[in-house]
Every structure is written in structure tokens, then in C-alpha cells.
Design a protein around this motif. Sequence first.
Motif, PDB file in Angstrom:
ATOM      1  N   VAL A   1      -2.375   0.327  -9.881  1.00 30.67           N
ATOM      2  CA  VAL A   1      -3.105  -0.462  -8.564  1.00 30.67           C
ATOM      3  C   VAL A   1      -3.606  -1.891  -8.445  1.00 30.67           C
ATOM      4  O   VAL A   1      -3.858  -2.641  -7.591  1.00 30.67           O
ATOM      5  N   THR A   2      -3.715  -2.086  -9.866  1.00 27.21           N
ATOM      6  CA  THR A   2      -4.018  -3.458 -10.377  1.00 27.21           C
ATOM      7  C   THR A   2      -2.782  -4.478  -9.112  1.00 27.21           C
ATOM      8  O   THR A   2      -3.146  -5.489  -8.863  1.00 27.21           O
ATOM      9  N   GLY A   3      -1.536  -3.759  -9.388  1.00 21.49           N
ATOM     10  CA  GLY A   3      -0.282  -3.872  -8.527  1.00 21.49           C
ATOM     11  C   GLY A   3      -0.667  -4.316  -6.774  1.00 21.49           C
ATOM     12  O   GLY A   3      -0.335  -5.270  -6.631  1.00 21.49           O
ATOM     13  N   LEU A   4      -1.080  -2.991  -6.654  1.00 18.98           N
ATOM     14  CA  LEU A   4      -1.643  -3.520  -5.549  1.00 18.98           C
ATOM     15  C   LEU A   4      -2.565  -4.794  -4.931  1.00 18.98           C
ATOM     16  O   LEU A   4      -2.263  -5.129  -3.981  1.00 18.98           O
ATOM     17  N   VAL A   5      -3.258  -4.118  -5.738  1.00 20.25           N
ATOM     18  CA  VAL A   5      -5.070  -5.415  -4.986  1.00 20.25           C
ATOM     19  C   VAL A   5      -3.878  -7.155  -5.360  1.00 20.25           C
ATOM     20  O   VAL A   5      -3.933  -7.827  -4.109  1.00 20.25           O
TER      21      VAL A   5
ATOM     22  N   PRO B   1       1.766  17.544 -31.645  1.00 17.74           N
ATOM     23  CA  PRO B   1       0.607  17.470 -30.633  1.00 17.74           C
ATOM     24  C   PRO B   1       0.568  16.377 -30.361  1.00 17.74           C
ATOM     25  O   PRO B   1      -0.828  15.787 -29.262  1.00 17.74           O
ATOM     26  N   TYR B   2       0.983  15.012 -30.956  1.00 23.60           N
ATOM     27  CA  TYR B   2       0.932  13.699 -30.221  1.00 23.60           C
ATOM     28  C   TYR B   2       0.985  13.559 -28.718  1.00 23.60           C
ATOM     29  O   TYR B   2       0.610  12.603 -28.086  1.00 23.60           O
ATOM     30  N   VAL B   3       2.324  14.745 -28.276  1.00 23.34           N
ATOM     31  CA  VAL B   3       3.170  13.870 -26.943  1.00 23.34           C
ATOM     32  C   VAL B   3       2.042  13.957 -26.266  1.00 23.34           C
ATOM     33  O   VAL B   3       1.993  13.082 -25.331  1.00 23.34           O
ATOM     34  N   VAL B   4       1.102  15.230 -26.025  1.00 24.78           N
ATOM     35  CA  VAL B   4      -0.174  15.050 -25.340  1.00 24.78           C
ATOM     36  C   VAL B   4      -0.246  13.511 -24.531  1.00 24.78           C
ATOM     37  O   VAL B   4      -0.557  13.212 -23.831  1.00 24.78           O
ATOM     38  N   PHE B   5      -0.767  13.028 -25.787  1.00 23.94           N
ATOM     39  CA  PHE B   5      -0.929  11.861 -25.404  1.00 23.94           C
ATOM     40  C   PHE B   5      -0.617  10.651 -25.743  1.00 23.94           C
ATOM     41  O   PHE B   5      -0.805   9.560 -24.661  1.00 23.94           O
ATOM     42  N   MET B   6       0.770  11.005 -26.126  1.00 20.32           N
ATOM     43  CA  MET B   6       1.662   9.939 -25.126  1.00 20.32           C
ATOM     44  C   MET B   6       1.595   9.980 -23.553  1.00 20.32           C
ATOM     45  O   MET B   6       1.771   8.994 -22.899  1.00 20.32           O
ATOM     46  N   PHE B   7       1.702  11.282 -23.251  1.00 22.78           N
ATOM     47  CA  PHE B   7       1.787  11.326 -21.467  1.00 22.78           C
ATOM     48  C   PHE B   7       0.543  11.476 -21.049  1.00 22.78           C
ATOM     49  O   PHE B   7       0.539  10.068 -19.932  1.00 22.78           O
ATOM     50  N   GLU B   8      -0.083  11.660 -21.149  1.00 21.49           N
ATOM     51  CA  GLU B   8      -2.017  11.122 -20.714  1.00 21.49           C
ATOM     52  C   GLU B   8      -2.235   9.301 -20.876  1.00 21.49           C
ATOM     53  O   GLU B   8      -2.419   8.698 -19.237  1.00 21.49           O
ATOM     54  N   LEU B   9      -1.352   8.894 -21.471  1.00 22.98           N
ATOM     55  CA  LEU B   9      -2.011   7.345 -21.629  1.00 22.98           C
ATOM     56  C   LEU B   9      -0.813   7.314 -21.008  1.00 22.98           C
ATOM     57  O   LEU B   9      -1.041   5.582 -20.265  1.00 22.98           O
ATOM     58  N   MET B  10       0.397   7.081 -20.809  1.00 24.33           N
ATOM     59  CA  MET B  10       0.972   7.546 -19.560  1.00 24.33           C
ATOM     60  C   MET B  10       0.851   7.108 -18.024  1.00 24.33           C
ATOM     61  O   MET B  10       1.273   5.918 -17.399  1.00 24.33           O
ATOM     62  N   VAL B  11       0.684   7.938 -17.616  1.00 27.11           N
ATOM     63  CA  VAL B  11      -0.121   8.296 -16.572  1.00 27.11           C
ATOM     64  C   VAL B  11      -1.290   7.495 -15.758  1.00 27.11           C
ATOM     65  O   VAL B  11      -1.309   6.258 -15.222  1.00 27.11           O
ATOM     66  N   LEU B  12      -2.105   6.891 -17.210  1.00 23.75           N
ATOM     67  CA  LEU B  12      -3.637   6.588 -17.010  1.00 23.75           C
ATOM     68  C   LEU B  12      -3.191   5.177 -16.193  1.00 23.75           C
ATOM     69  O   LEU B  12      -3.502   4.943 -15.807  1.00 23.75           O
ATOM     70  N   ILE B  13      -2.162   4.537 -17.770  1.00 24.86           N
ATOM     71  CA  ILE B  13      -2.296   2.983 -17.851  1.00 24.86           C
ATOM     72  C   ILE B  13      -1.493   2.820 -16.140  1.00 24.86           C
ATOM     73  O   ILE B  13      -1.750   2.423 -15.703  1.00 24.86           O
ATOM     74  N   GLY B  14      -0.314   3.816 -16.484  1.00 28.03           N
ATOM     75  CA  GLY B  14       0.607   3.456 -15.036  1.00 28.03           C
ATOM     76  C   GLY B  14       0.183   3.593 -13.934  1.00 28.03           C
ATOM     77  O   GLY B  14      -0.303   2.902 -12.977  1.00 28.03           O
TER      78      GLY B  14
ATOM     79  N   TYR C   1       1.261  -1.050   0.456  1.00 32.93           N
ATOM     80  CA  TYR C   1       0.365  -0.649  -0.265  1.00 32.93           C
ATOM     81  C   TYR C   1       0.704   1.449   0.103  1.00 32.93           C
ATOM     82  O   TYR C   1       1.164   2.133  -1.347  1.00 32.93           O
ATOM     83  N   THR C   2       1.969   1.499   0.607  1.00 32.84           N
ATOM     84  CA  THR C   2       2.527   2.645   1.233  1.00 32.84           C
ATOM     85  C   THR C   2       3.075   3.076  -0.318  1.00 32.84           C
ATOM     86  O   THR C   2       3.472   4.326  -0.904  1.00 32.84           O
ATOM     87  N   ARG C   3       4.020   1.771  -0.851  1.00 30.06           N
ATOM     88  CA  ARG C   3       4.498   2.076  -2.127  1.00 30.06           C
ATOM     89  C   ARG C   3       3.846   2.311  -3.621  1.00 30.06           C
ATOM     90  O   ARG C   3       3.815   3.419  -3.842  1.00 30.06           O
ATOM     91  N   ALA C   4       2.800   1.910  -3.529  1.00 30.40           N
ATOM     92  CA  ALA C   4       1.182   1.900  -4.421  1.00 30.40           C
ATOM     93  C   ALA C   4       1.474   3.436  -4.286  1.00 30.40           C
ATOM     94  O   ALA C   4       1.194   3.795  -4.798  1.00 30.40           O
ATOM     95  N   TYR C   5       0.885   4.198  -3.230  1.00 26.73           N
ATOM     96  CA  TYR C   5       0.059   5.175  -2.764  1.00 26.73           C
ATOM     97  C   TYR C   5       0.861   6.503  -2.955  1.00 26.73           C
ATOM     98  O   TYR C   5       1.374   7.616  -4.087  1.00 26.73           O
TER      99      TYR C   5
ATOM    100  N   VAL D   1       5.948  -3.605  -6.196  1.00 26.09           N
ATOM    101  CA  VAL D   1       4.303  -2.715  -6.633  1.00 26.09           C
ATOM    102  C   VAL D   1       5.318  -1.740  -7.825  1.00 26.09           C
ATOM    103  O   VAL D   1       4.271  -0.932  -8.950  1.00 26.09           O
ATOM    104  N   ARG D   2       6.067  -1.292  -7.658  1.00 23.37           N
ATOM    105  CA  ARG D   2       6.877  -0.541  -8.855  1.00 23.37           C
ATOM    106  C   ARG D   2       7.483  -0.592 -10.201  1.00 23.37           C
ATOM    107  O   ARG D   2       6.636   0.159 -11.388  1.00 23.37           O
ATOM    108  N   LEU D   3       7.027  -2.088 -10.133  1.00 19.08           N
ATOM    109  CA  LEU D   3       7.188  -2.962 -11.590  1.00 19.08           C
ATOM    110  C   LEU D   3       6.078  -2.423 -12.448  1.00 19.08           C
ATOM    111  O   LEU D   3       6.398  -2.125 -13.351  1.00 19.08           O
ATOM    112  N   PHE D   4       4.971  -2.604 -11.544  1.00 16.96           N
ATOM    113  CA  PHE D   4       3.412  -2.769 -12.483  1.00 16.96           C
ATOM    114  C   PHE D   4       3.578  -1.231 -12.964  1.00 16.96           C
ATOM    115  O   PHE D   4       3.391  -0.602 -13.977  1.00 16.96           O
ATOM    116  N   THR D   5       3.410  -0.179 -11.910  1.00 14.92           N
ATOM    117  CA  THR D   5       3.717   1.476 -12.104  1.00 14.92           C
ATOM    118  C   THR D   5       5.194   1.558 -13.663  1.00 14.92           C
ATOM    119  O   THR D   5       4.231   2.038 -15.124  1.00 14.92           O
TER     120      THR D   5
END
Lengths: 449, 1005, 169
Positions: free
Chosen positions: C113-117, C95-108, A212-216, C55-59
Amino acid sequence: MAVIAHDPQHPNQTHAEVTRDVVNTLGTADRGYFIALGVAVLCFLVGIGTFTMLLKDGLGLAGYSPPVMWAVYITTFVFWIGIGHAGTLISAILFLFRSPWRTAVYRATEAMTVFAVMTAGLFPIIHIGRQWFFYWLLPYPNARFLWPNFKSPLIWDVFAISTYLTVSTTFLCVGLVPDIAAARDKMRGWRHKVYSFFSLGWKGTDNQWRHYTRAYLYLAALATPLVLSVHSVVSWDFAMSIIPGWHGTIFAPYFVAGAIYSGVGMVLTILIPLRKALKIEHMITDYHFDNLAKLTLLTGSILFYAYAMEYFIAWYSGNPFEQETFWRRAFGPMWWAGWTMIICNAFVSQLFWFRKIRTNLTALFVISIFVNIGMWFERYVIIVSSLSNDYDPYAWGQMTPTWADWGILLGSFGWFSMWFLLFARTFPVVAIQELKEMIPMPRLRKGGH
Amino acid sequence: MSDEIPKEGMDRRRFLTVLGATGAGAMAVSGCSTERIEKLVPYLVQSEDQVPGIPTYYASTCTECSAGCGLHVKTREGRAIKLEGNPQHPVNAGKMCSQGESALQGLYNPGRLTGPKTRQPDGSFKDVTWDEAIAALAGKLSGAAGKVAVISGAGRGTFSDFLAEWTAAAGGRVVRYEPFAHEALRAANLRTFGTNELPAHDFSAAKYIVSFGADFLENWLSPLENQRGFAKSHGYDNGNMAKHVAFAPRMSLTGMNADEWHPTKPGADTAIVLAMANVLLSERSGNPADANALRGALAAFTPEKAQEASGVGAEVIRRVAREFASAKPSLAVAGGIGNQHRAAVDLCAAVNLLNYIAGNVGTTVNFGSDLDGGEGYGALEALGSDMDGGRVSLVLVHEANPVYSLPAKGGFAAKFKKVPFKISTSLYLDETAALCDLLLPGLHALERWDDLRPRRGVIGLMQPVMQPVFNGMATGDVLLKTAQKAGGAFSRFSAPSWEVYLKTQWQTVARAQGSSDTESFWRSALQRGGVYTEAPVTPVRLAASAGQIGSTPASFDGGEGGDSYWFAPYASVLGDGRFANRPWLLELSDPVTKITWHSWVEIHPELAKRLDVREGEILRLTSPHGNIEAPVYIYPGLHPDVVAVPLGLGHTAFGDFAKDRGVNALDLLDAKDGNGFLPYLATRVTLSKTGQYKKLAKTEGTTRQLGRGIADAMTLEQAKKGLTPALALEEQGHEEHEINTEREVEAIHGFRESQLEKRKHGAYVGDQPMWGMAIDLAKCTGCSACVTACYAENNIPHVGEDEVRRGREMTWIRIERFWEGGGDTGDPLETRVIPMLCQHCDAAPCEPVCPVYAAYHTPDGLNGQVYNRCVGTRYCSNNCPYKVRYFNWFAYAKKAFPEPLNLQLNPDVTVRARGVMEKCTMCIHRIRGAQTAARLEGRELREGDVNTACAQACPSDAIVFGNMKDPGSKVMALKTNHRGYHVFEEINVRPAITYLAKVLHRTEA
Amino acid sequence: MAKPVPGVLAIFEHIDAACDAIKSLRAQGKRNFTVYSAAPNHELEEALGVTNSPVRLFTLIGGMTGCLAGVGMTFWMSLDWPLLVGGKPIATVPPYVVFMFELMVLIGALSTVTGLVLLSLTKRTTGLAYDPSFSDDRIGIFVPAGGETGSEIERIVRDAGAVEVRNAA
């Protein structure tokens, strides 16, 4: 945890007290709450009614008069997006900076973010001519084999805002889980069942905390650039165009600062009554308001600079179109709006140089209202006054908002407040576990560690 | 499809036009009237001239004014959908005016009477069958023998002759009434030259034009022809350009197009003319001998005297006189409606002298054409008194609306009511018809057989281009049938139908034209739209009476006091009011004031300051004869003590569009005879505030272009030097435009090249035409014919007064009008007009901002707009520097085309839905049509195959459309002209429209 | 509800006591016990010798995937049906950089969260004895055990200073 040692904000509360005080804010509500909620819902219904009329007869009901093709709706859209930013700033950015004072307030602000973005998200749909085709802005496979135009800032918006909404919602929920669990363990009967469900089986085991702490932390790390990007993208809706008064490189930072300024303003407007209503004055203290006020002062001053620069560059560029636009912004038919914006944003915020004002709640509240008004007008001026006198003088025209404009504006406030009120009585508006993290636990043997 | 002049031989157009003769028969299968709208037309047996999807053109003649322009009526599936000029016709040579275009809205007007009606005792009308109606008429006729009168506005032609005969048979008389009949001009001609004919004026030949309140671009004799000529002579053509000087109390559209406009004291302009004549006679040798005889008589009229009388400087008068004399040939004109004061005859006579002395008679003023005009006011007034005296027991009104077009003060309505039995053949329930006992709605000119003789040598034919929209009947048929019922004196009218009667008459025409085969003559005439021959110019000398020189200023009713002002009603877009039921014209912003839909009163800025009134404040104008209330429009183009109000509104009947809209300026006038004509400019009014305010429904934002170089201009000298507009500006001392250095230009160019390379994908590979336009501002007069043509071609809905007030009008092409100088600047007031439409920019700012590709660039260089794809974010409009994109805020099209107006819609053009953006498409449907046609003929598209509706209509030929990739094209020739420039060049959006700067014929001081 | 696991549940009020208990348990070679706490606590983590969460690997992977998705989507969709707008190149990076960035954040974010679960599910929490006070102000240690090992563990935690010890069966 050096930070905690001399942390002025917690008159040594114990973990048990924190849990108790926060959990007490949940569930049963008084009459005042329901009146407030009722008003909110009523405003929301007004909005629904207006939107129905728009669907039935057309956008013409609103005060648009060409060349002013965007007006109150886009103004309000930017306004709400802006509000959201303070939340993420406080919850994510200040988290990365390990700034202790955020802890007590961040939950409320993060919730505000989510609901503000939810509100803003409605406007791109409300304001388009054929609302029932809004989904054409999404890149979905269709019979026409036609994809959206990724060069259009409006598509950038679609991605930026949906991302922002998703991420900040996730961030809020993740933060909530342990607190819901804490609430669950204090609840009896059906409430217990409900909170058990939302706590997703959280038990606070070492393994859970470990991930949790890491994910957060990583979520915060992702949200930080996001919040900066979102309002930059929104600002590009204007900066990417060729309209004098819109076409400026200063726009991205200028809008981000403005967003945070307006957001903090809204935080103050909400927290001051909230802490009273929820009897958590001892948790959200002058210390917090003082810091919020300082943040307002900072961003307000950035705006001051941005305004000054806009006028300076308009003059310095020697571009007659630009000069005309800014002259009219100050002395044209919309001078009153122009000055409202400058006074409320650039000047009023300067009052926060004085500690007395920063810590006087009444003053804070009044000023925060000015900030909200000022920031709404900033967008109104930038959009409406720039459009009403651009390149071709023959086509110039002034617009006056109609009931349809005000109806939607009112509705958006209703929608926002409705969600926030529901949230405030259902979920912990103060982050229990993060507070506890800062409060040392009792020791058996003195000294040690 | 190609809209060019038919080539020799039998091309498709010609072929179909020929078929026009049998067209009437074919109409039957292509039902389209509202009653029969349900009837499906099975094209099992293909009628020979009905190809679904392919338009059929019929030649016809315009009857909207007495000029009688030639038409090509474009029909689709049996419906007339567009009126285009007949290129072969001598009067309009393929050009159109707004009023002519709008004839379609007369044809499909919802206010049209659906069939014959009789008045019941209770005053209401009851539908009857044609047999009943005709029986009723016949019955009354026999009773009213000798006491029959006919008021007809019909143009001169077979019908008017027939009507005369018919009325004679009924023992009555015909009054041919035309409100703007130029009676003063006739009277003057009679006085000066001993003939009351109206001459033809050759504006194209004139090198110097002086107009004394004759609005020859709006409503003077043959406006469209005048404009064509004016554009030719006054339009800049390498070094040559006629000069136009206007003396008038009000700067009308004609005045706007003058190089000098001199505000003159109303009624005092005769003195100026005489002074000029005097200068000519005294300073010039080689004047006609008989003119020299007048020297004595004119000696007294010095420019100084004229200055006293008119307020125009003596030196100006002298200079103009000299310039006028030195330019050969020149042309002076007078006798306009807006300047029809009580001394109008004197004025016109003086102008006749001036022309005669300058030797213009026979060169630019040609007698012999005998333009049509009607008898006008005098005769009608006589008839009025007869009605009053009960000497008329039956009156038939045909294509005239005297109850509206005469001042109420005259009490014509009351006199008219006294007639026991009143018949109207009007298509609409207008003010006159509303008083009648029997309504026999005729057929619209596009539904019936008819002809017109606008001038000697020109006979225009009309043929039914479609089935009648309603249950009307050609008045010719009605009268014939009545005659056959009545018998007696009428028995000689034996023709079974009007068509037959007309054809029989045409046999004489054929013989006159020396054709033995009358049938083929008829056919070819029908195909050409009539018979066009040059009338020989008949030489005229001064008549004995020419010496009578009237110089007494016109008298005015109403106080001379300081608080009273001259009242100048004038005819604008709505003419004498006959066009007030046509939304296209109601929404067409007035070329001068840019106001739509309602009445207004023009007052001079100084006067406004003195009275302390703002624009939109409602003033009450009170004359000895009545009063009206209208919102103020502050207009610098006025004599400071003149207030002006346009004619044509304030109807009490005449359909929903016209009824109760605006005020009728005639209410302030006296009906007293100004010897044979109605003196429009003959009253003074007092002004009083009402305290009410009405935001004007005008389409202009500001009146000045703030030095933004939108409608550029240069002086004649600069044009001769071949300067570009930018250089011209610098020469005029304006701060110079920032110009890129060589290296910057290089860089920009290089970058652009690389960008162009990156475009080459899919449809953008390969070489295609690149459509573009050139608009010559030296020719554009701002008449706005292009605007109406665009409305007609592109199914543009009108939005109504309130929406215009919010700036939501949908004019794909609009005429922007800016003032230069005037006011406090000290410089003389000048006008700039510029047609503004989508510039189809190569680097269009509107395109990239559209999230859904609704706005995109077509491979042939057009700025496409896909209505179906548009979701209505309106970002494109925000980002358009020219503001030429229009948004459907409501479902305008639903409201704009009530039955049967919807029948006019062009099937080739989408009717736009609510919530989408629309704009000029450069008539892409015509382009694609032409491309298809060319492909079918297996050839490349040729220059002239396509033309846009606006360019096609433009009477001045100011708009030229074509392929910019074709170096030989007319458009490229103009684009490379040194006067060429782009509006807002500095923002580098690379428009496909090049404007050619206006050329100012300033006075060399 | 999974069937309860037999074992010892020790409840602590003091952080140092809990840490001592954990240390001595680990010294005993116990590894599979579970520690409950109302908030993350560094002393506990030290005692448990917690290593960084994967979990960071997931990110990281999520973020990279998102960015690439942004590149792919924009370029492919632009070229799939080339439409020219504003004279700009059909497909172009800025103009496409915006999409690369936003999708990076979104899917990241979503994959984090998936990783956390997923990672939280790696160790069972159901069926283990639990006390509501753990989410309030107590620290709990549950050691699955039975018989005399159970009593052995009881001794350890009591010595460490547990305020209460229960036998879960």
C-alpha cells in the motif's frame, strides 16, 4: 475479455447506470433503516452492560463450571472469525481466479469480513480473567523484560488475527477509493466535501490506475494464503491441546471449510435483505445466489466428510478417551447440541443439490439461518462437550450458560450489525469500478479491436 | 522450614519451643487481636522469640475431641497460622486430622463472642465488663447454694478436677457431657471385665480386624491413633498386610477401607459376634479356660441362626471367624456412633468375649490406658429431670452444647429454660448459650493455659500462643475470681490466676514423675508439649457377669411395615455438630459421598429404583418423633432397607456459617434412654416425595473410573508376585495396555534426550534437585486430612455452596473416590480413593499453552504458576489431564476470610486475586525457606529438611515428598517400587508423582 | 489548490476514439499528458504502452523483511529470558513458522500500500483540469499546452472523436 462477452449477469447496463444505481444507495435512509440500526445499537449496549458487570464482579457471572473453562465466549469468537473467511475468499481468492460472479457481491462480503473480525477480536479480551491486562499478550518491551510465549497457540492467534484484521481492512479501503471518488463526483454540498476527503484525491489518471491494478493484485495474492492460515491457527488453539475431541490433525482444513461454510451462510443472510433494501436486485441476481449456494454445498459437504472422519477415527484409533468423548457427543448429556450441529451443517447443506432450492430466495434465506445456527453449535459442541468429559471422570461436569453468556453473544451481533448498517448507507456496497471494468465501453467505429 | 522431628540437641525448633514458656509474656508486644489490630509493633527492642518472617513454634494440645493429640502451633508475628502435629506425642506422632487442623477456624471464628454479656429483660444481650459479669455470677452463686449444676464438655485434666472441686464447694454437681461418650462400650466392659474403663486398641499390631459398625477411622475413641495403626497393619509392606472386615448397615469411611464389607440388618449384629465366638470356642483348642466355661452358653448361637437374624451368610460368618482366629493377634471392635442401637451394650459385650476368646485382650485390646470419654448421656438425662423438677437454680455450661446435641424430642431445651439462672462459657453463641442469662466467653485452647489427660500416662499441656483474639477470659480465671468474690466455701481457691493454679498442680505432677526441680520439669514439659509415659497394661479376666449374653435384636420405634426403613444417622466430617461453624470443614467434601455444605439422605440404588427418585430429589423422612427434608444421594454402600443422614447440621444458632444450614438428623430420634446412652440407630422412618429438587453441592463428576486406571489396585497375591499394576490388570483379564516395542522405546528415549539437551539455557544449566512425590494407595484411607492441611497452609479460600455446585471449589489436593463392582456387576462393592493434586509433570501440557509464561517449569522440576503474570486465559486448565488447576472466578479470597479469619492467613503464601489460575505448588515456600536455612547454615539441603503440608499431616504416611535426584531418598525408594505407576501414563506427560497401587486382601475362594 | 496548469482537456465517450487520440498524441511525441478513466481499461493501457508497475518490488521486499522479522523476534525473545515450558526446547522452529508467515503477510501488505501511495505521487494530479464525468462514463485526456501547440492538439483530439474539448488556462 472473453469473460465479459457472455457474462449472463449484466443485462447490458451502461457505466452511467452503474454509477447512478450505486450512488443512489448512499446517503438518505428510510425509517426501516433507522429502526434496524436502533435495534443493533440496543443489542450492542446490552453487550457493553454485561461486559461492565464482568469487569466489576468477575468471569464467574458466566456459566463456566470446571472442567469447562472455555464456553460461549470462545465459541462466539470462533464463530465470528469463521464468518470473516467467506468475505476474503470471495474478494481475494475468487479475484485471483478471475471468477466474474464475485464482482457484484465482493464489496459487501469484504465489509462483512472486516466487521466480523472486528467483532471476533473483542472476545479474547472479554473472555480472559483479567481483561485489563490483555496487552500482556503483545511482545512489547516492558520493565519485567518478559516476552510472550511464542509456543502458545494463543499468541499465534494474536498475530494471525491482528494481521488478518489489518490486511483485510487495507484491502477493503484500497478497493473503496475509486468508488468513493465516483460518488464524490455525483455529490453536492457537504457530502461532496466528505467524499472528496475519503477519495484521497483519486482522479483515475492512467498513472494511478497503473499502480493501483498491480497493488490490488498483490494484496489479493497476500490475502489468499492469509485467510487459509488464520482459521488454521484458530483451529490449532484446539488441535494443539491434548483434549480428546480437540487433538486432531484434521482440524485445520476442517475448520477452514467450516469457516467458509458459515461465512457464505452469513453472506446469504445479509445479501438477501440488503439487495432489496438498496434496490439493487438487478445487480445482485439469482446468478450470484446460485453460485453462493454451490459454494455452501461444497464446503457443507467437506464438513460432512470431516464429521464422518472424526467419528471414524475415534472408533478406529481404539483410544478409549477419544471414543468416550465422541460417544457422549452424540448420546451424552449434550446430544441435542451435537445433533443440531450435524443436521444443520452436514445435512441441510445437501439440499443445495437442487437448483430449485438454490434459486429460491426464501429457501436460501431460511437455510442460511440454519447454517449460522449450525456453525455456532459446531463450535459450542467441540469446545464445551469435549471439555466437559476429558481424562479424569471424577472431574467431569456440565455447564449451563447464564445471562452473562447470552448478553455478550447478543452484544456481538449488535456490534457487528451496527457497523455493517452504517457502512451500507455510507459507502458503495457494490464495486462500481470493477463492474465497469467488465462492461464494454461504447465505440465510435464498429468492430475494431 | 523443616517440619521434621527435632533432632537431638538444641536446633532452632527446639530452642523456640523452649521459649514457649516465656512466650505468653512476649505475646503482649505482638498485638494481633482485632481490637488492637491498628497497633503497630515497633521491633526496636526485639522480643527474644519474635523474629519477623521467621515462624515460632509452640507445643500445645488439641482439644477438638477427647483423643488429645499433641500440637506444634506455628505462629508468625504473634499470630497462630497453622497447627502441626507434635512428632513426640504418643497419640498422633506428628500427624493431624481435618478437625484438628480446623481448630484455627474455631480460634479466629467470626462467630466468636467478643466479651461477657448479660441478658436484659427484653431478652437481648448487653455487653458488660468482666468485673460486672463476675460479680453477677458470684451474687447468684451465694443464692443458689446446693442447687448448682455444671455441664462440662472439657476433657479430663486439671481444669475438670478443679471444676469438680469448685462445683462441690458450690454444693452442686458436674456432669461431664460428651455426645459421643461410648457409654455402651463402658457398660459392656463393666459387664465383661468388671471395669468401665475404655481400653486402648492397638490397630498396628492386629493382623485381622473385624469391625461391627465401629467407625474407628472417623470418631471411635482415638481416631487419628487408630488410623496410624491401621495404616501400619493394613498398608501393604512386602508381603504382609492385615485384613479388615466390616459388618455394618452402612459403609462408612471405615467400611470403605475394609477388604470385605457385609451389610447387616441394623441391631442384629450381636448374633454374628456370638456365632463367631461360638465357632471359635467349638472349633479351636487352647482357648482361655474361663472362656471355655461359656461354651455352653454360646452353643445355641450358630452361624445359621445369625444368618436368619442379620442377613449375613452363615458361611461368611464361619470363614471370618476362622480367619479371625488363625490370625494372631486379631482385633474386633464395636460400639460406634453409627451403630449405637438399643442392644449396643450386648453387642460390645459380645465383642469383648470374642476378643477375649481369641486372646486379643492384653495384646491389641489394652486396659489400663483408661481413655477419656466423659459421662455422657445418662447423667445428663438425670440432670434434665432435676431441672424439670426445679431442683436446679443455677446451671453453668462449659464447652458443651446439649440443646443442639440432644434430640429435640427429649425437650431438654424446655427443661433447661426452667433453670432461673443459666451461664455459658461458650466461645460462640451456640444453641445453649443463646438460652443463657450470662455469657462468660472463655478462651480458645490456643489462648490459655491448660492441660489434658487423654489417657493414663499422657498429660498434654496447652499454653497461650498468642494474645486472645477477643475479650474472653479463661474459665479457670473466671471461676477463681468468682470464688474469691463469693468467699465462704470457696475461700480455699486462693490462687491469683488460673496459670498459677495450674503450675501449682503441676508440682505434684513433677513429684509424681520423680523430678525435684519442678521449674525445669515444667519448662521441659512445656517444650515437649506435656508428659508422655507408657501406662502399664492392666490384665483383666472375665467378670462374673460376663456370662450374661444379651442376644435380643435391638428394638426400633416406628412401623415395621414395608414402606418404612431403618434410619441411620451417623457422624461424619462435622462430628456431633461442634464443627459446623468452620468453612474448611463445611467445604471439605465428605470422604464417602463427596458432598459439601448441606445435608443429604443416602438411599440404596434398589430403594431409589423402587421409589423412583433421582439424585437431588428432596425426600421427607418421617419418624414417630419428627420429620426432616433432605435431597437424595444414591449410595450403594447401604443395607437396602436403610436410609442414612449425617449429623452435625441444622443449627439454629452458632454463627453465620452454621446457622440455618441443612437439617438436624436428631429431630427424628427419640431421646428415651437406651439404658445410659442415646440410641442413634433406633428409629424407622417413612419416605415421601416433596416434589422439590436440589442439585447436590458435590465435588465428584462420576463415581466410576471407567477402566481408565486412575486409582489402580492389585490383589495381595499379585503384589506378592511383585507384579506391576499394568501386568496385574492383564492378569485380571482386562485388555492389555499398548506397550511400545524396544525400538519405539529407543526412539522415544533418544528424542527425549535430544529435547533435554535443547533445554539447557540460563537457569536450566547445571544440576539441581528434582522434587517429587510418592503416594501409597494401600495406605491412603481417604480421610482428607491432607485437604484441610493444604487449605490451612496455602490460604485456599472456600467458595461456598453455590460455587461448589458449579464445580468451582479450589481444593488444590482432592480425594477422588471411585466405586468398583457393586450394583449390577455382581461383584462386591469396592472403593478406590486417590489423592489428586498437581502432578508437576516434566512435560507439562499446561505450560506451553500459556501465552504469558505464567505457567512454566522451574529448574528444580516444579510446575510453577506465577499469579502476578497470569491473565486468566484458562487454557492451562483445559489442557491439564488431571484437572488440578483452579480458577478464581470471583474475588473468593475477599469473601472467604472475614475478620478475624484473615488473621490465620499464611504470610508466606500469596492470597490469590480474582481472575488468576492457581494450583498446588508442592509448598514451594517451604522448599525455598528450607533452601535459605540450609544456605545460612552453609550446607546442602538434606533429606527431611522439607515436607509438604499434605505429607506432613497424612495420618497414614501415605504421602511421601522428597528429592528425586537423591537416590537415597525415601521418595525414590517408593518410586522404584513395583506397585508404582503414573496416572494416565499413556499420554506421556511424565508426572513427578508416582502412585503405588492399592492392594486388595480378597478372599481366597 | 495548486495553481492550474494551462492546457487542453479532451472528453471522450468512445473508447476507440480515446485510444486513437492517445496514439496520435504519442506519435506527435507528446508524453506528459494525463488520461482519466472510471475504470482500468486494457485498450487504454495498450495505447499508452503502460509497463508493469514497480509496486511489486515493495511487496517482495516488504514480505521478506516481515519473514526475517518473524525469525528474529521469536528466537531473540525466547533466548532473551529462557523459560522452559512443557519440556520443549527453549527456542524451536515449528511453532515460530506461524510468526514468520503472519509477519510476512502483514508487512508485505502494508509496504504494498505504501508503494501504491508513493508511486501514485510520482506524477502530479493536482492543478490539472478534470471533469466529474471521468469517474462516471467518460474518458478524459488532458494535455498541458498553450498557444498554437494548444490548437494543434485540439485538432488531433477532435479528429480522434472527442465529444468535447476545453481550453484550460
